[in-house]
Design a protein around this motif. Structure first.
Motif, PDB file in Angstrom:
ATOM      1  N   ALA A 157       0.825  -1.206   0.000  1.00  0.00           N
ATOM      2  CA  ALA A 157       0.000   0.000   0.000  1.00  0.00           C
ATOM      3  C   ALA A 157       0.863   1.262   0.000  1.00  0.00           C
ATOM      4  CB  ALA A 157      -0.914   0.008   1.222  1.00  0.00           C
ATOM      5  N   GLY A 158       2.185   1.095  -0.212  1.00  0.00           N
ATOM      6  CA  GLY A 158       3.110   2.226  -0.233  1.00  0.00           C
ATOM      7  C   GLY A 158       4.004   2.178  -1.450  1.00  0.00           C
ATOM      8  N   HIS A 159       5.305   2.041  -1.220  1.00  0.00           N
ATOM      9  CA  HIS A 159       6.252   2.152  -2.329  1.00  0.00           C
ATOM     10  C   HIS A 159       6.166   0.995  -3.323  1.00  0.00           C
ATOM     11  CE1 HIS A 159       9.033  -1.008  -0.898  1.00  0.00           C
ATOM     12  NE2 HIS A 159       8.814  -0.533   0.334  1.00  0.00           N
ATOM     13  N   TYR A 160       5.504  -0.117  -2.920  1.00  0.00           N
ATOM     14  CA  TYR A 160       5.393  -1.257  -3.830  1.00  0.00           C
ATOM     15  C   TYR A 160       4.035  -1.287  -4.532  1.00  0.00           C
ATOM     16  CZ  TYR A 160       6.821  -5.915  -5.462  1.00  0.00           C
ATOM     17  OH  TYR A 160       7.211  -6.988  -6.240  1.00  0.00           O
ATOM     18  N   SER A 161       3.320  -0.177  -4.515  1.00  0.00           N
ATOM     19  CA  SER A 161       2.014  -0.091  -5.172  1.00  0.00           C
ATOM     20  C   SER A 161       2.120   0.741  -6.451  1.00  0.00           C
ATOM     21  CB  SER A 161       0.988   0.556  -4.235  1.00  0.00           C
ATOM     22  OG  SER A 161       1.332   1.915  -3.993  1.00  0.00           O
ATOM     23  N   ARG A 162       1.097   0.621  -7.282  1.00  0.00           N
ATOM     24  CA  ARG A 162       0.976   1.432  -8.494  1.00  0.00           C
ATOM     25  C   ARG A 162      -0.418   2.045  -8.546  1.00  0.00           C
ATOM     26  NH1 ARG A 162       3.976   0.816 -13.149  1.00  0.00           N
ATOM     27  NH2 ARG A 162       2.517   2.410 -13.906  1.00  0.00           N
ATOM     28  N   PRO A 163      -0.646   3.116  -7.758  1.00  0.00           N
ATOM     29  CA  PRO A 163      -1.986   3.699  -7.705  1.00  0.00           C
ATOM     30  C   PRO A 163      -2.437   4.301  -9.030  1.00  0.00           C
ATOM     31  CG  PRO A 163      -0.388   5.078  -6.556  1.00  0.00           C
ATOM     32  CD  PRO A 163       0.308   3.793  -6.865  1.00  0.00           C
ATOM     33  N   ASP A 164      -1.511   4.554  -9.937  1.00  0.00           N
ATOM     34  CA  ASP A 164      -1.918   5.048 -11.252  1.00  0.00           C
ATOM     35  C   ASP A 164      -2.536   3.942 -12.104  1.00  0.00           C
ATOM     36  OD1 ASP A 164       0.689   3.895 -11.157  1.00  0.00           O
ATOM     37  OD2 ASP A 164       1.035   4.562 -13.212  1.00  0.00           O
ATOM     38  N   VAL A 165      -2.339   2.684 -11.673  1.00  0.00           N
ATOM     39  CA  VAL A 165      -2.867   1.540 -12.422  1.00  0.00           C
ATOM     40  C   VAL A 165      -4.067   0.911 -11.714  1.00  0.00           C
ATOM     41  CG1 VAL A 165      -2.325  -0.738 -13.370  1.00  0.00           C
ATOM     42  CG2 VAL A 165      -0.584   1.075 -13.378  1.00  0.00           C
ATOM     43  N   THR A 166      -3.937   0.635 -10.406  1.00  0.00           N
ATOM     44  CA  THR A 166      -5.035   0.043  -9.633  1.00  0.00           C
ATOM     45  C   THR A 166      -5.199   0.793  -8.323  1.00  0.00           C
ATOM     46  OG1 THR A 166      -3.500  -1.560  -8.642  1.00  0.00           O
ATOM     47  CG2 THR A 166      -4.735  -2.275 -10.594  1.00  0.00           C
ATOM     48  N   ARG A 167      -6.469   1.067  -7.977  1.00  0.00           N
ATOM     49  CA  ARG A 167      -6.800   1.731  -6.722  1.00  0.00           C
ATOM     50  C   ARG A 167      -8.044   1.087  -6.125  1.00  0.00           C
ATOM     51  NH1 ARG A 167      -7.056   8.004  -8.194  1.00  0.00           N
ATOM     52  NH2 ARG A 167      -7.769   7.133 -10.160  1.00  0.00           N
ATOM     53  N   LEU A 168      -8.184   1.209  -4.812  1.00  0.00           N
ATOM     54  CA  LEU A 168      -9.319   0.641  -4.105  1.00  0.00           C
ATOM     55  C   LEU A 168     -10.217   1.755  -3.583  1.00  0.00           C
ATOM     56  CD1 LEU A 168     -10.829  -1.709  -2.652  1.00  0.00           C
ATOM     57  CD2 LEU A 168      -9.269  -1.347  -0.723  1.00  0.00           C
ATOM     58  N   LEU A 169     -11.531   1.628  -3.812  1.00  0.00           N
ATOM     59  CA  LEU A 169     -12.514   2.529  -3.231  1.00  0.00           C
ATOM     60  C   LEU A 169     -13.084   1.858  -1.990  1.00  0.00           C
ATOM     61  CD1 LEU A 169     -14.394   5.018  -3.226  1.00  0.00           C
ATOM     62  CD2 LEU A 169     -15.944   3.713  -4.713  1.00  0.00           C
ATOM     63  N   LEU A 170     -12.867   2.434  -0.821  1.00  0.00           N
ATOM     64  CA  LEU A 170     -13.351   1.891   0.446  1.00  0.00           C
ATOM     65  C   LEU A 170     -14.411   2.828   1.015  1.00  0.00           C
ATOM     66  CD1 LEU A 170     -13.255  -0.013   2.886  1.00  0.00           C
ATOM     67  CD2 LEU A 170     -11.310   1.312   3.747  1.00  0.00           C
ATOM     68  N   ASP A 171     -15.645   2.342   1.120  1.00  0.00           N
ATOM     69  CA  ASP A 171     -16.755   3.118   1.669  1.00  0.00           C
ATOM     70  C   ASP A 171     -16.989   2.652   3.102  1.00  0.00           C
ATOM     71  OD1 ASP A 171     -19.045   4.472   2.340  1.00  0.00           O
ATOM     72  OD2 ASP A 171     -20.252   3.727   0.668  1.00  0.00           O
ATOM     73  N   LYS A 172     -16.643   3.484   4.074  1.00  0.00           N
ATOM     74  CA  LYS A 172     -16.779   3.125   5.484  1.00  0.00           C
ATOM     75  C   LYS A 172     -18.091   3.608   6.099  1.00  0.00           C
ATOM     76  CE  LYS A 172     -12.079   2.425   7.114  1.00  0.00           C
ATOM     77  NZ  LYS A 172     -11.186   2.676   8.270  1.00  0.00           N
ATOM     78  N   THR A 173     -19.046   3.976   5.270  1.00  0.00           N
ATOM     79  CA  THR A 173     -20.333   4.419   5.792  1.00  0.00           C
ATOM     80  C   THR A 173     -21.005   3.290   6.556  1.00  0.00           C
ATOM     81  OG1 THR A 173     -20.613   5.871   3.875  1.00  0.00           O
ATOM     82  CG2 THR A 173     -22.575   5.416   5.203  1.00  0.00           C
ATOM     83  N   PRO A 174     -21.393   3.505   7.822  1.00  0.00           N
ATOM     84  CA  PRO A 174     -22.087   2.440   8.563  1.00  0.00           C
ATOM     85  C   PRO A 174     -23.395   2.065   7.881  1.00  0.00           C
ATOM     86  CG  PRO A 174     -21.322   4.158  10.056  1.00  0.00           C
ATOM     87  CD  PRO A 174     -21.138   4.677   8.663  1.00  0.00           C
TER      88      PRO A 174
END
Length: 353
Positions: free
Chosen positions: A294-311
């Motif tokens: 989730a840091g230097h070994y990631s490629r956020p320009d290629v894959t990203r996660l949408l996390l919705d924490k709404t209860p």
């Protein structure tokens, strides 16, 4: 000044609950908490649905057959704020130890696969639910929501928890990794079901899931595991077919380091007890230097996660401001035809007022 990383001893439970008996399992919970503290642990983790036991009956026959156990399962599930819950919080406080408890959580008429994180002062850090019960578990339990994919700051580091096959959900795991999780509790039932016929349910695959979580997340993983007692087999296995499906034992509690190493000598699968490991959070820096997904070994320009924490609240109550209510009634006084619409909007209590 250099940063001092917490170092502490942790314990994972390998045992059978007193099946379908809330009070007796709370007794056993208190005893295991005290034993872990005597062993020097500052954190003890319990298996999935430790209270009142994992509902193996749903795997053994048709839903109609398993209904004979359902009322008893509901009646012996844990309610937050109950005397039994207060006893567990008190045990954490009296022994000065953080507790992560797996349990069937009862709220109203529904059950959820809960994990309760309690600090060493007996205060609640988190009350989470399994996001998606697995397969036939959905005949017993409801679902969690995005707020249940959370990691929490504690004096022992950043702590998070998941249940069982949540560790086979890549996006859920990534959501936890991205919150800089340092100590993870992977709560499992026993590995006693369908032996020889369903390899994916066996201890090799599922302990591998815990181990890979440690390496992927560069974190420590405590993987407590239930055992199945002979009494549980006698209660649920009423014919030869069922006795072939569920066997006694199945305990495979493990604790893994961020590099994937097993940190202790395992207990035999039919032996109850605790496994211990000495945790040094400084090891995490070495692991993440090689690969931080989730840091230097990631490629956020290629894959990203949408996390919705709404209860996922089932009912949301909304109370209108008094000034807004007064204005609507003044308008109604000058336009009586609007009155019925306003009553429907703001409710009969405001009409009486």
């Amino acid at each position: 000044m250099s940063i001092v990383h917490p170092k502490f001893r942790a314990a994972a439970v390998q045992a059978a609950p007193v099946f379908l008996d809330l009070d007796a399992t709370v007794d056993k919970t208190e005893a295991l908490i005290a034993e872990a503290a005597r062993g020097g642990a500052e954190l003890v983790a319990f298996p999935e649905t430790w209270i009142p036991g994992y509902p193996w009956f749903v795997w053994l026959d048709a839903p109609a057959w398993s209904m004979q156990f359902i009322q008893r399962y509901h009646d012996n599930s844990l309610v937050y704020g109950s005397p039994q819950a207060e006893r567990i919080a008190k045990a954490a406080r009296d022994n000065g130890i953080m507790v992560v408890l797996g349990h069937s959580e009862k709220q109203g008429g529904s059950l959820y696969m809960g994990q309760w994180i309690i600090d060493a002062d007996g205060r609640t850090i988190a009350m989470r639910r399994k996001l998606k019960p697995t397969h036939v578990e959905r005949t017993v339990f409801g679902e969690g929501d995005g707020s249940d994919l959370s990691v929490f700051d504690t004096r022992l580091g950043r702590v998070g928890a998941l249940c069982c096959w949540e560790h086979l959900q890549p996006l859920s795991k990534y959501a936890m990794y991205a919150q800089n999780e340092q100590v993870h509790i992977a709560a499992w039932p026993s590995f006693s079901l369908y032996r020889g016929g369903a390899y994916a349910l066996g201890h090799e695959v599922n302990n591998a899931a815990s181990r890979i979580y440690a390496v992927e997340g560069s974190c420590f993983v405590l993987a407590p595991c239930n055992t199945v007692s002979k009494e549980m087999v006698e209660l649920m296995c009423t014919d030869d077919t069922k006795r072939a499906l569920l066997q006694a034992g199945g305990g495979f509690a493990r604790i893994y380091a961020p590099d994937g190493q097993l940190m202790h000598e395992p207990l035999p699968e039919d032996v109850e007890g605790l496994v211990y490991a000495d945790i040094d959070l400084g090891m995490i820096s070495l692991a993440k230097a090689a690969a931080d997904p989730a840091g230097h070994y990631s490629r956020p320009d290629v894959t990203r996660l949408l996390l919705d924490k709404t209860p996922g609240d089932r009912v949301v109550s909304k109370r209108r401001a008094a000034a807004e209510v007064t204005r609507d009634w003044e308008e109604a006084a000058s336009a009586p035809a609007m009155r019925a619409d306003i009553v429907a909007l703001i409710g009969q209590d405001d009409e009486a007022a």
